[in-house]
Design a protein around this motif. Structure first.
Motif, short mmCIF file in Angstrom:
data_model
loop_
_atom_site.label_atom_id
_atom_site.label_comp_id
_atom_site.label_asym_id
_atom_site.label_seq_id
_atom_site.Cartn_x
_atom_site.Cartn_y
_atom_site.Cartn_z
N ALA A 60 -5.84 -2.11 -1.10
CA ALA A 60 -5.97 -3.27 -0.21
C ALA A 60 -7.43 -3.72 -0.14
O ALA A 60 -8.36 -2.91 -0.15
N VAL A 72 -6.03 -7.85 5.68
CA VAL A 72 -4.63 -7.86 5.28
C VAL A 72 -4.34 -9.17 4.55
O VAL A 72 -4.82 -10.23 4.94
N ALA A 110 0.85 -1.20 0.00
CA ALA A 110 0.00 0.00 0.00
C ALA A 110 0.88 1.25 0.00
O ALA A 110 1.83 1.34 0.77
N ALA A 120 0.48 -13.46 3.35
CA ALA A 120 0.01 -13.55 1.96
C ALA A 120 0.47 -14.87 1.34
O ALA A 120 -0.31 -15.54 0.65
N GLU A 149 -5.51 -10.16 1.79
CA GLU A 149 -6.61 -10.65 0.97
C GLU A 149 -6.49 -10.04 -0.43
O GLU A 149 -5.68 -9.16 -0.66
N VAL A 168 -2.42 -8.73 -4.44
CA VAL A 168 -2.63 -8.72 -3.00
C VAL A 168 -1.86 -7.52 -2.44
O VAL A 168 -0.67 -7.37 -2.73
N VAL A 169 -2.56 -6.65 -1.71
CA VAL A 169 -1.93 -5.42 -1.21
C VAL A 169 -1.72 -5.53 0.30
O VAL A 169 -2.67 -5.81 1.04
N VAL A 170 -0.48 -5.33 0.74
CA VAL A 170 -0.17 -5.41 2.18
C VAL A 170 0.54 -4.12 2.59
O VAL A 170 1.05 -3.39 1.75
N PRO A 171 0.59 -3.80 3.89
CA PRO A 171 1.26 -2.57 4.32
C PRO A 171 2.77 -2.64 4.05
O PRO A 171 3.37 -3.72 4.13
N ALA A 188 3.04 -9.48 7.15
CA ALA A 188 1.88 -9.45 6.24
C ALA A 188 2.20 -10.15 4.93
O ALA A 188 1.33 -10.79 4.32
N GLY A 246 -6.98 -7.77 -3.67
CA GLY A 246 -7.15 -6.33 -3.77
C GLY A 246 -8.42 -5.94 -4.51
O GLY A 246 -9.10 -6.78 -5.09
#
Ligand SMILES: *Cc1c(COP(=O)(O)O)cnc(C)c1O
Length: 435
Positions: A160, A164, A146, A197, A166, A184-187, A193, A168
């Motif tokens: 996202a 977390v 992200a 994934a 999951e 898949v978008v993670v921090p 995270a 996008g």
């Protein structure tokens, strides 16, 4: 306000005319100054660390065309190389010697690159590298962070999802939901995270795509061990690690963030600086992956203007200038002086400011906490940034017109430019908190 109007009268007329013919008056959204509630300044010319607007005003420039102008604008050696190339013709659609010369320089500079493909934009570089990663691994899912930007191709205009790690969701109309689900978008700065994934999508993830230093949400540096953790997770799970070094390549060190942090990517995307201000970008990696590209292999990728002779000439000239001794030491000392001066000015004015800096890219966030990911960035004081931006512009300092962008220092900035910038900031911080 009338005063401001007079000083930007020509820019305002130019913007009105542009808006009748170009959607939003510009050819790339951030240029419209939508993030700062004032109209854009139209640029007439630039030289060294200065840009000049159509109203005849002069600014110390920290946008640097969003990164490419690390040598400053209109460097005489780069301009001479362009002139020489133009005189030989502008495009052939056939191989040229300069393409191999540029590839040689890139391969020498970047430890993880053995072969390289030249393209025309960073968007194209990332889009093509991801296609190659999907073909190489036989998998479809991509992990991105992200707040990292990877150009405007469909797969990366994705935000996202609900949880977390999951799937996008599309962040622009026109991006098919079916495609967004493959991202898949993670921090950022959260290796756990990414591990989640891999657990949630076993044997599905082709690549982890990351800006090794995030620079499109302002500058956010990688936490200690973060990049190494991504490297390990990719190795354990049979995925490729793609570094999007479109900003950081030849910027944070000659060999990019991978040199600075000692973590190697499988594929690296380059752009901005390597074009020397012309449309040129590239992606590369080890030969065993790159040779899957057509015509050596079956993965299709092509471009009418790829390796364009004028862009390639500018690129070679730029990299040769940057390869000279002490360039990066000079960038570091100028940028460190700017950081210290801004921090000091903010403290004296009582303005909470968190400065993130890696080499010659830096951001001041209006907040009193560390900024480590996009969620942190989103809690900073945007109204304060807008007033600060306006104050700096009126004092002849051209910052990126968005709280989510970096400042770029170039080799053309002088000690006195930095001093003048800090003086402008002292005054602008005052108006930013006492509007
Ligand atoms: C600018 C940028 C891109 C896109 O490059 P364009 O040449 O604008 O298409 C991709 N990735 C990163 C990290 C960028 O900063």
């Amino acid at each position: 306000m009338k005063d401001t109007h007079d000083r930007h009268a020509r820019s305002q007329a130019a913007y009105a005319a542009a808006c009748r013919l170009l959607p939003g008056g510009v050819n790339s959204p951030v240029r419209a100054f939508g993030g700062v509630d004032i109209g854009p300044v139209f640029i007439a010319s630039a030289r060294g660390a200065r840009v000049f607007d159509v109203d005849g005003r002069e600014y110390i420039d920290y946008v640097g065309s969003w990164g490419p102008m690390i040598l400053g604008h209109a460097h005489p050696d780069v301009i001479a190389a362009i002139h020489k190339a133009v005189d030989r013709g502008t495009s052939f659609g056939a191989p040229t010697l300069a393409e191999t010369a540029l590839a040689e320089r890139i391969v020498d500079a970047m430890a993880s690159i053995e072969k390289v493909r030249l393209v025309s934009s960073g968007t194209e570089a990332v889009m093509s590298a991801v296609r190659l990663a999907r073909a190489f691994t036989g998998r479809d899912t991509i992990v991105k962070m992200a707040g990292c930007y990877h150009g405007h191709s469909d797969s990366f205009l994705v935000a996202a999802g609900s949880g977390v790690a999951e799937h996008g969701t599309a962040s622009s109309p026109g991006v098919p939901q079916a495609l967004a689900k493959l991202t898949v978008v993670v921090p950022y700065n959260d290796a756990a995270a990414v591990a989640a994934a891999f657990e949630n999508h076993p044997d599905r993830i082709a690549a982890v795509l990351v800006e090794p230093v995030a620079a499109n949400m302002g500058v956010v540096s990688p936490a200690e061990g973060y990049l190494a953790a991504l490297r390990r997770l990719c190795d354990e799970n049979g995925a490729l690690l793609i570094f999007d070094e479109v900003i950081t390549g030849f910027r944070v060190a000659f060999g990019g963030a991978q040199e600075l942090y000692g973590v190697h990517a499988d594929l690296t995307c380059l752009g901005k600086i390597i074009g020397g201000g012309l449309p040129l970008a590239a992606f590369g990696g080890r030969a065993g992956i790159m040779d899957r590209l057509a015509p050596a292999g079956k993965v299709y990728q092509a471009g009418t203007l790829s390796g364009n002779p004028i862009a390639t000439a500018a690129a070679v000239a730029t990299l040769d200038l940057l390869a000279r001794p002490r360039c990066y030491e000079r960038l570091e000392s100028l940028s460190a002086a700017l950081e210290t001066g801004l921090a000091d000015a903010a403290a004296r004015a009582g303005v909470p400011l968190t400065i993130n800096r890696v080499g010659s890219i830096l951001s001041g966030f209006f907040c009193d906490r560390p900024v480590r990911n996009f969620a942190d960035v989103q809690t900073t004081d945007i109204a304060c940034f807008k007033r600060f931006f306006a104050g700096m512009l009126e004092r002849g300092v051209y910052l990126a017109p968005s709280a989510y962008e970096a400042m770029f220092v170039s080799l053309a900035h002088t000690d006195s430019d930095i001093e003048r910038t800090i003086q402008a900031a002292r005054e602008s911080f005052q108006t930013a908190i006492h509007p």
